[in-house]
Design a protein around this motif. Structure first.
Motif, PDB file in Angstrom:
ATOM      1  N   GLU B 173      16.655 -25.528  19.855  1.00 33.25           N
ATOM      2  CA  GLU B 173      16.750 -25.549  21.401  1.00 33.25           C
ATOM      3  C   GLU B 173      16.050 -25.042  22.394  1.00 33.25           C
ATOM      4  OE1 GLU B 173      20.963 -25.721  22.780  1.00 33.25           O
ATOM      5  OE2 GLU B 173      21.821 -24.767  20.778  1.00 33.25           O
ATOM      6  N   GLY B 175      13.103 -26.474  22.579  1.00 34.27           N
ATOM      7  CA  GLY B 175      12.364 -27.501  23.560  1.00 34.27           C
ATOM      8  C   GLY B 175      10.821 -27.568  22.968  1.00 34.27           C
ATOM      9  N   LEU B 223      16.662 -32.139  20.245  1.00 35.17           N
ATOM     10  CA  LEU B 223      17.679 -32.907  20.461  1.00 35.17           C
ATOM     11  C   LEU B 223      17.586 -33.285  21.893  1.00 35.17           C
ATOM     12  CD1 LEU B 223      20.501 -31.398  18.258  1.00 35.17           C
ATOM     13  CD2 LEU B 223      18.989 -33.442  17.701  1.00 35.17           C
ATOM     14  N   VAL B 227      20.851 -29.319  27.138  1.00 32.92           N
ATOM     15  CA  VAL B 227      21.441 -28.188  26.595  1.00 32.92           C
ATOM     16  C   VAL B 227      22.876 -28.936  26.110  1.00 32.92           C
ATOM     17  CG1 VAL B 227      22.695 -25.871  26.343  1.00 32.92           C
ATOM     18  CG2 VAL B 227      20.807 -26.241  27.857  1.00 32.92           C
TER      19      VAL B 227
END
Lengths: 263, 263
Positions: B173, B175, B223, B227
């Motif tokens: 997560e 980035g 993804l 968030v």
């Protein structure tokens, strides 16, 4: 997260303009949440966004039983442009429709359109509740906007009034349609403005699928060999769309401060 | 659905072998479900699967308070080979972990591995409950198998004992990782056996991410810019994997009878 953001107690969506020097009023629910749930007092740090002016850090300067006031200190993130993506879906029962609103918000949907189909067995849709679920999901997942939630409408009306230039991706459970990944391998399809349409738990009626297939702006896609519940289908289609045609190649850092807390 | 399947009252997972001429015993919960929930009597049509012998149509020949017996009539679907796909995930709170088990089953996961990480704030995992959620999801969504659910284990142990030849896709997560679609554009990556790893609500600890990145069988993927909650991340990663590297190009008809009822 860095020190500066350690003390942010809450992240709230507001409708008021956000700009340097402004003080932003809180509604009764927000005041209650800060006081009774977070036990926050004057001086507490809050993060605010309104879908237009980016994300702002503010301090609680007043907190009453039914109202509050937040003095804005600084803009912490710029408002990023969002890919316009609609989700039209047949309402399902309560827990699953809440879930659709929450997950569609996390996955970047800009407009939620409840659609009544032949086999939809949910009579009433609580639009305010869906809007609240979407707002809470945006507040908790660092999104800087909240999707619009439309009032329910019959499928026929959605199709009759469908905007020129937009395309409608129908998730077809009959297994006859090509996979969504096959459609999105086409650059023209990736570049188009889309609404994704998910049927009810009983699926679309054959006559609905036939009518949909006849429309020039409709493309039917498949979501694999397994039967998916309506809420799973919505989420899966949105994830694949964002991964292939949406903004998943944007690094988190470009939209979020380094202090963003993974949820 | 066609006439012949109109009368199928339930679809149940059993552990007994399924073959022509056999009678299959039901456990107390299944007998209760058929009698008290579905109000089914002897002669009622049931669909059975065990993850090995395909799907069989049977008739209820005995139904007592705590047991029942189903006489098999004919095989309605062949057992299809499944892509081996693991989901390792940090346990989250009750509703969301139930949701992960249900949705991972719909999306074709073959093994669920609860993993304890530094920031996992769920102390206990009810493995039987997860297994029941997975079984129910398989029963309701026409899947012919039920994923295995492992007992919880620390992340270190998962990594130490990670099977040779399998790769681990870590949803990162921060980035910094390339998008999952970028990874799966590589045919070698698409062809590999994978476990997908999802962190806890607080994210992986920096030292966990550093340790993961050092392992030769680990690939970190992103993804997207928003968030995602842990349950959303699991579902989104599974949907994109199946769409790009899994079985979403298999027409539904090849795995399901024409009578398959969309859920």
């Amino acid at each position: 997260m860095d020190e500066e953001d350690q003390d942010i107690a809450a992240r709230l969506y507001v409708t008021a303009p956000l700009a340097a020097g402004l003080a932003v009023p809180l509604d009764a629910d927000q005041a209650h949440y800060l006081r009774a749930v977070l036990r926050l007092g004057p001086g507490g740090a809050i993060s605010l966004f309104n879908g237009r002016d980016g994300e702002w850090r503010g301090r609680l300067v007043e907190l009453g039983k039914h109202k509050g006031l937040i003095a804005l200190e600084a803009r912490t993130r710029a408002q990023a442009a969002e890919r316009d993506l609609w989700l039209a879906f047949a309402p399902v029962k309560r827990a699953r429709i809440d879930y659709i609103a929450e997950k569609a918000t996390e996955l970047g949907v800009t407009r939620l359109l409840p659609v009544m189909t032949r086999r939809t067995n949910v009579a009433r849709v609580n639009v305010e509740r869906l809007q609240a679920n979407a707002r809470e999901a945006a507040e908790q997942t660092e999104r800087l906007s909240v999707p619009q939630v439309d009032a329910p409408q019959p499928l026929d009306r959605l199709l009759d009034g469908f905007p020129a230039g937009r395309r409608l991706m129908v998730c077809d459970e009959t297994g006859r349609a090509p996979s969504i990944a096959t459609l999105l391998a086409d650059p023209v399809a990736r570049a188009a403005d889309w609404a994704i349409l998910i049927g009810p738990e009983g699926g679309f009626a054959p006559e609905e699928l036939d009518a949909l297939r006849k429309l020039p702006f409709v493309t039917a896609v498949g979501l694999g060999p397994r039967v998916l519940r309506a809420d799973t289908a919505a989420l899966a289609a949105l994830a694949v769309f964002q991964a292939l045609a949406g903004d998943w190649n944007t690094a988190r850092g470009t939209l979020l401060s380094a202090a963003a807390v993974p949820i």
